[in-house]
Design an enzyme around this catalytic site. Structure first.
Site, mmCIF file in Angstrom:
data_model
loop_
_atom_site.group_PDB
_atom_site.id
_atom_site.type_symbol
_atom_site.label_atom_id
_atom_site.label_comp_id
_atom_site.label_asym_id
_atom_site.label_seq_id
_atom_site.Cartn_x
_atom_site.Cartn_y
_atom_site.Cartn_z
ATOM 1 N N THR A 1 51.661 25.300 36.302
ATOM 2 C CA THR A 1 52.499 26.340 36.919
ATOM 3 C C THR A 1 53.948 25.886 37.137
ATOM 4 O O THR A 1 54.216 24.681 37.194
ATOM 5 C CB THR A 1 51.872 26.743 38.281
ATOM 6 O OG1 THR A 1 52.841 27.390 39.088
ATOM 7 C CG2 THR A 1 51.395 25.529 39.061
ATOM 8 N N GLU B 1 55.297 26.200 39.870
ATOM 9 C CA GLU B 1 55.380 25.798 41.278
ATOM 10 C C GLU B 1 55.438 24.278 41.451
ATOM 11 O O GLU B 1 55.794 23.791 42.510
ATOM 12 C CB GLU B 1 54.214 26.384 42.080
ATOM 13 C CG GLU B 1 54.212 27.899 42.035
ATOM 14 C CD GLU B 1 53.342 28.546 43.103
ATOM 15 O OE1 GLU B 1 53.142 27.935 44.155
ATOM 16 O OE2 GLU B 1 52.889 29.678 42.857
HETATM 17 P P1 NAD Z 1 42.157 33.146 39.295
HETATM 18 O O1 NAD Z 1 41.990 32.675 40.698
HETATM 19 O O2 NAD Z 1 42.204 34.609 39.041
HETATM 20 O O3 NAD Z 1 40.995 32.534 38.385
HETATM 21 C C1 NAD Z 1 40.536 31.227 38.481
HETATM 22 C C2 NAD Z 1 39.146 31.155 37.866
HETATM 23 O O4 NAD Z 1 38.705 29.797 37.887
HETATM 24 C C3 NAD Z 1 38.087 31.970 38.623
HETATM 25 O O5 NAD Z 1 37.347 32.755 37.730
HETATM 26 C C4 NAD Z 1 37.214 30.906 39.291
HETATM 27 O O6 NAD Z 1 35.859 31.300 39.450
HETATM 28 C C5 NAD Z 1 37.356 29.743 38.323
HETATM 29 N N1 NAD Z 1 37.134 28.430 38.970
HETATM 30 C C6 NAD Z 1 37.721 27.939 40.087
HETATM 31 N N2 NAD Z 1 37.293 26.694 40.340
HETATM 32 C C7 NAD Z 1 36.406 26.390 39.359
HETATM 33 C C8 NAD Z 1 35.618 25.236 39.079
HETATM 34 N N3 NAD Z 1 35.658 24.162 39.861
HETATM 35 N N4 NAD Z 1 34.825 25.267 37.980
HETATM 36 C C9 NAD Z 1 34.751 26.353 37.177
HETATM 37 N N5 NAD Z 1 35.476 27.476 37.408
HETATM 38 C C10 NAD Z 1 36.288 27.491 38.487
HETATM 39 O O7 NAD Z 1 43.467 32.434 38.768
HETATM 40 P P2 NAD Z 1 44.518 32.813 37.623
HETATM 41 O O8 NAD Z 1 45.660 33.476 38.263
HETATM 42 O O9 NAD Z 1 43.824 33.461 36.492
HETATM 43 O O10 NAD Z 1 45.005 31.364 37.192
HETATM 44 C C11 NAD Z 1 44.420 30.652 36.104
HETATM 45 C C12 NAD Z 1 45.168 29.351 35.886
HETATM 46 O O11 NAD Z 1 46.532 29.617 35.595
HETATM 47 C C13 NAD Z 1 45.176 28.436 37.123
HETATM 48 O O12 NAD Z 1 45.033 27.109 36.687
HETATM 49 C C14 NAD Z 1 46.553 28.636 37.719
HETATM 50 O O13 NAD Z 1 46.991 27.494 38.409
HETATM 51 C C15 NAD Z 1 47.376 28.889 36.476
HETATM 52 N N6 NAD Z 1 48.583 29.692 36.675
HETATM 53 C C16 NAD Z 1 48.501 30.928 37.271
HETATM 54 C C17 NAD Z 1 49.659 31.691 37.424
HETATM 55 C C18 NAD Z 1 49.602 33.069 38.053
HETATM 56 O O14 NAD Z 1 50.657 33.644 38.319
HETATM 57 N N7 NAD Z 1 48.447 33.647 38.270
HETATM 58 C C19 NAD Z 1 50.894 31.186 37.010
HETATM 59 C C20 NAD Z 1 50.943 29.924 36.399
HETATM 60 C C21 NAD Z 1 49.772 29.195 36.234
#
Ligand code: NAD
Length: 350
Positions: free
Chosen positions: A137, A139
C-alpha cells in the site's frame, strides 16, 4: 469430458490469497477472464464475502478456506497446482481496527507473509520458481504533506496497519536479496469499486445514502487520498506479473487526489444526477478524528507508466458511477454481511 479435463489441467494456474475480499474478488474475476485457472485461498474473515462466487466456472476456479499461516495446507495446495504465480492479497486491512486490536494485523500481514516466503523459498529449490506478487500500500510511506512519494521514498508508517504492511515489504525485500526469491511488490493507492466492505470510506458513503443515514466524515474532511478504481489496479497487477522486473517495487497510482469532504460531496452530486431520491437524514456529519490520521497520501507512479506502460483508465466520476450502480443493483451483497460489523465507530480506544 476426458479431453476437457486434460485441457483444464493444462491451463496456467494462479493462486490468489484473499480472493474473497474486495480487491481479491475483482482480481479473481479479472484473471478468469484472462483464461487462468484461479485458486482462491482465503480464511474468510469478517470482510470476506463469497457473494457471486457460486456462479464461477467450477472447471476454472477452486476455493480453499484456509489461513495463509497454515504451512501444511498451503504447501500441499502449491505442490498440487504448481501455480506460475501467487498474488498475495490476504491481509487485515482496516486502519481503525488496527488501532483497537493490532494483534490480528501482525498475525496475517507479517507472520502470514513470512510463512508464504518460507514455503516459496523451499518449493523453488526443487521446482520451477513461482513468482510472488505482493500487494502492498501507499500507506507505508506515511504522511506525504507535499509532493509525491516514489519507490525510493523512505518508509514511515503511522498506524499498526501500515506498519504491518511495511514490515512485510521489508521481509520480502530481504528474501529477494538473500534467497533470490522471485518476488515483486506493488504499492497501490486507495481502491474503490464493487465488493468493498462498507466500513471503508466510499462504500460507507454510498450505503449510508442508500439507507437514509448521515455521512460521517473524520475531523473537517481535509484528509486527502489518491483514488483508483479496483479493476484498474487488477490490470496493473497483471501487467506487473507479465512485464515487471523481479526484485523491484512498483507504485500503482491514478494521480487523482481528493479531500474526503470533496469526495463525499461528489458522491452526493452523482446520486442526484441519477435522480435518486435522497432521504432527509442524509447529511454530512463531522465526527472525531482518527488518532494518528495521515493527512495526505500521494504517489509518484512514473516507474510503472514508463517501464511497464500501464496507466489507470477510469476517471473518478466514471468509477464512482459504476460503483454506485453496482451497490444499487447488488443489495444482496450488503444483506450477506452482518450490519453489526460495520456500523459501529472503531479506532477511538486509545
Ligand atoms: P479486504 O479486507 O476486503 O480483504 C482481505 C481478504 O483477506 C479477506 O477476504 C480476508 O478473509 C482475507 N484474509 C485476511 N487474513 C487472512 C489470512 N491470515 N489468511 C487467509 N486469508 C486472509 O481487503 P482489500 O481492500 O481487498 O485489500 C487486499 C490487499 O490489498 C491487502 O493486502 C491490502 O493491504 C492491499 N491494499 C488495499 C488497498 C485498498 O484501498 N483497499 C490499497 C492498497 C493495498
Amino acid at each position: 469430458t476426458i479431453t476437457l479435463n486434460i485441457l483444464y489441467s493444462n491451463m496456467k494456474k494462479i493462486i490468489v490469497t484473499g480472493g474473497s475480499g474486495f480487491i481479491g474478488s475483482n482480481l479473481v474475476n479479472y484473471l478468469l477472464k484472462k483464461n487462468y485457472y484461479v485458486i482462491n485461498v482465503d480464511k474468510l474473515t469478517y470482510s470476506a464475502s463469497n457473494f457471486n462466487k457460486k456462479n464461477l466456472p467450477k472447471k476454472k476456479y477452486k476455493f480453499f478456506k484456509v489461513d495463509i499461516n497454515n504451512k501444511k495446507i498451503i504447501k500441499n495446495i502449491i505442490q498440487k497446482y504448481k501455480p506460475e504465480c501467487i498474488f498475495n492479497l490476504a491481509a487485515e486491512t482496516h486502519v481503525d481496527r488496527s488501532i483497537d486490536s493490532p494483534y490480528q494485523f501482525i498475525h496475517s500481514n507479517i507472520l502470514g507473509v513470512f510463512n508464504l516466503l518460507e514455503i516459496i523459498k523451499d518449493y523453488s529449490k526443487k521446482n520451477k520458481k513461482i513468482k510472488l506478487i505482493h500487494i502492498s500500500t501507499d500507506e507505508v510511506y506515511g504522511d506525504i504533506k507535499k509532493r509525491k512519494a516514489d519507490e525510493k521514498y523512505p518508509y514511515s508508517p503511522s498506524s499498526p496497519y501500515s506498519a504491518s504492511k511495511a514490515s512485510a515489504d521489508h521481509l520480502i525485500k530481504s528474501y529477494i536479496r538473500t534467497y533470490k526469491l522471485s518476488a515483486i511488490i506493488s504499492n497501490c493507492c486507495n481502491n474503490y469499486g464493487p465488493y468493498q466492505f462498507p466500513e471503508k470510506l466510499i462504500p460507507k458513503i454510498i450505503t449510508n445514502i442508500l439507507s437514509n443515514k448521515p455521512i460521517p466524515i473524520y475531523a473537517k474532511g481535509k484528509n486527502s487520498r489518491e483514488w483508483i478504481y479496483a479493476e484498474d489496479h487488477c490490470e496493473a497487477l497483471y501487467q506487473i506479473f507479465k512485464k515487471g522486473k523481479v526484485g523491484e517495487s512498483y507504485n500503482v497510482g491514478s494521480n487523482l487526489n481528493l479531500q474526503n469532504i470533496k469526495l463525499a460531496k461528489l458522491i452526493l452530486k452523482i446520486f442526484k444526477t441519477k435522480n435518486y431520491k435522497i432521504g432527509k437524514k442524509v447529511k454530512i456529519k463531522f465526527v472525531k478524528d482518527r488518532p494518528g490520521h495521515d493527512l495526505r497520501y500521494s504517489l509518484n507512479s512514473n516507474k510503472i507508466y514508463k517501464k511497464i506502460g500501464w496507466k489507470s483508465k477510469t476517471n473518478l466520476k466514471k468509477g464512482l458511477n459504476l460503483t454506485i450502480d453496482w451497490y444499487i443493483k447488488n443489495k444482496k451483497f450488503l444483506s450477506s454481511i452482518s450490519k453489526k460489523l460495520y456500523v459501529k465507530r472503531l479506532g477511538l480506544k486509545i
